[in-house]
Design an enzyme around this catalytic site. Structure first.
Site, PDB file in Angstrom:
ATOM      1  N   GLU A  59       0.677  -1.246   0.093  1.00 59.45           N
ATOM      2  CA  GLU A  59       0.139   0.002  -0.014  1.00 59.45           C
ATOM      3  C   GLU A  59       0.949   1.239   0.039  1.00 59.45           C
ATOM      4  O   GLU A  59       1.848   1.233   0.678  1.00 59.45           O
ATOM      5  CB  GLU A  59      -0.999  -0.191   1.267  1.00 59.45           C
ATOM      6  CG  GLU A  59      -1.833   1.192   1.458  1.00 59.45           C
ATOM      7  CD  GLU A  59      -2.769   1.025   2.514  1.00 59.45           C
ATOM      8  OE1 GLU A  59      -2.681   0.368   3.423  1.00 59.45           O
ATOM      9  OE2 GLU A  59      -3.985   1.717   2.462  1.00 59.45           O
ATOM     10  N   LYS A 142      -9.353   1.749  -2.653  1.00 56.72           N
ATOM     11  CA  LYS A 142      -9.814   1.286  -1.097  1.00 56.72           C
ATOM     12  C   LYS A 142     -11.147   1.839  -0.906  1.00 56.72           C
ATOM     13  O   LYS A 142     -11.397   3.053  -0.971  1.00 56.72           O
ATOM     14  CB  LYS A 142      -8.715   2.174  -0.111  1.00 56.72           C
ATOM     15  CG  LYS A 142      -8.872   1.438   1.131  1.00 56.72           C
ATOM     16  CD  LYS A 142      -7.619   2.149   2.003  1.00 56.72           C
ATOM     17  CE  LYS A 142      -7.511   1.630   3.410  1.00 56.72           C
ATOM     18  NZ  LYS A 142      -6.275   2.076   4.030  1.00 56.72           N
ATOM     19  N   CYS A 183      -5.997  -3.253   2.565  1.00 53.77           N
ATOM     20  CA  CYS A 183      -5.164  -3.042   3.827  1.00 53.77           C
ATOM     21  C   CYS A 183      -6.739  -3.010   4.804  1.00 53.77           C
ATOM     22  O   CYS A 183      -7.411  -4.311   4.897  1.00 53.77           O
ATOM     23  CB  CYS A 183      -4.717  -1.503   4.213  1.00 53.77           C
ATOM     24  SG  CYS A 183      -3.816  -1.807   5.665  1.00 53.77           S
TER      25      CYS A 183
HETATM   26  O1  LIG Z   1      -7.209  -2.451  10.025  1.00 59.75           O
HETATM   27  C1  LIG Z   1      -5.887  -1.891  10.663  1.00 59.75           C
HETATM   28  O2  LIG Z   1      -5.733  -2.347  11.751  1.00 59.75           O
HETATM   29  C2  LIG Z   1      -4.964  -1.439   9.816  1.00 59.75           C
HETATM   30  C3  LIG Z   1      -5.312  -0.738   8.368  1.00 59.75           C
HETATM   31  C4  LIG Z   1      -4.613   0.137   8.024  1.00 59.75           C
HETATM   32  O3  LIG Z   1      -3.360   0.446   8.354  1.00 59.75           O
HETATM   33  C5  LIG Z   1      -4.662   0.733   6.545  1.00 59.75           C
HETATM   34  O4  LIG Z   1      -6.093   0.738   6.208  1.00 59.75           O
HETATM   35  O5  LIG Z   1      -4.041   1.506   6.090  1.00 59.75           O
END
Ligand SMILES: O=C(O)CCC(=O)C(=O)O
Length: 307
Positions: A59, A142, A183
């Site tokens: 990411e 996202k 993510c």
């Molecule tokens: O869901 C999480 O604990 C982390 C998510 C995250 O870091 C993101 O979406 O960039």
């Protein structure tokens, strides 16, 4: 009638997860390093049986991670799903680099994600995918923004500068159908389920968990999404850099449809090579046939229910 075609026959392939390190404020240097690592990933992995290769970046691979950085580094892409797209003249330097690296190495590339600026000024966290010919074949924005507040431990508010995407995406190769997410999307079983029900064999999410939620949930969520959908599940993280503003968990990994971890990195820069073999996918589905045992007569439509 379904609005998607039958998936391709699932055949073995090799996955290379680039746990990218050294990302700093110089975008050109970040792109050059990512390109060098793609070339390395393409040439490594000789211990695996031969087969097509999918290379994955993490990411936000071209800039520091944080909502203040997204508007500064955002690039216009201008891709519309299903329409032809001229990659060589893309306004996005990241897209041009990823496309040429895919073509040069003859691999499929899931290009992590970058901040993307739409014509209306909105900024998305966007993943683009390239065929071995360098074509941009899919894009995922996202959907679920990372807005959390664990006092004293982890506060993050992507929605300060980002807008959530509003579509789901998968792409077909000659060896598998692969679904995308980014993510925080992994926390929403619905998104994974939609792609799995559309015939995806593997779900691959660039990610960047942190030192609070990483140890709690990074592995567990991937095993959960793999087991409840009986698919391969994989997430690719940046390497951890304690001098950066955001400390990534690392631990890029791949999980098979029975929930077994096939490979897992530590937290430094590395490339994880994994063989994805349809055998365990078929065995999981034949032995534990949940996909034919669903009781749709019992389940109400929960898509709009909130807890
Ligand atoms: O869901 C999480 O604990 C982390 C998510 C995250 O870091 C993101 O979406 O960039």
């Amino acid at each position: 009638m379904s609005s998607f075609s039958a998936p391709p026959t699932f055949k073995p392939f090799n996955l290379a997860l680039i746990q990218l390190g050294g990302v700093g404020s110089d975008k050109a240097a970040n792109l050059q390093h990512a390109r060098d690592m793609i070339l390395k990933a393409a040439h490594e992995g000789g211990h695996l049986e031969p087969g097509p290769k999918v290379i994955v970046l993490p990411e936000i691979f071209n800039s520091p991670y944080g909502h203040v950085h997204f508007p500064v580094y955002a690039e216009t892409i201008g891709y519309t799903s299903g329409k032809s797209y001229d990659v060589e003249n893309s306004p996005s330097e990241s897209v041009r680099m990823l496309s040429s690296a895919a073509k040069e190495t003859g691999t499929w590339i899931i290009g992590g994600s970058i901040a993307e600026r739409e014509a209306d000024g909105k900024i998305y966290n966007t993943c683009t995918v390239y065929s071995p010919k360098g074509e941009l074949v899919a894009m995922h924005r996202k959907v679920h923004l990372f807005d959390i507040d664990i006092p004293g431990k982890m506060t993050f508010k992507e929605s300060e500068t980002l807008t959530g995407g509003s579509t789901t995406a998968f792409f077909d190769t000659e060896f598998a159908r692969i679904g995308l997410g980014i993510c925080y999307d992994v926390r929403f079983p619905e998104l994974a389920m939609i792609n799995a029900r559309k015939g995806c064999h593997a779900l691959i999410y660039p990610g960047a968990f942190n030192l609070t939620t990483g140890p709690l949930h990074w592995k567990l969520l991937q095993q959960a999404r793999a087991v409840d959908n009986q698919v391969f599940f994989s997430m690719c993280s940046p390497a951890r850099d304690m001098t950066a503003g955001y400390h990534a968990w690392g631990h890029s990994m791949a999980v098979d449809p029975l929930g077994a971890v096939l490979a897992e990195a530590e937290h430094s820069e590395t490339i994880v090579h994994v063989r994805v073999d349809p055998k365990v996918f078929q065995e999981a589905r034949a032995g534990i046939p949940v996909s034919t045992q669903r009781r749709f007569d019992v389940y109400p439509d929960i898509s709009k229910l909130r807890a």
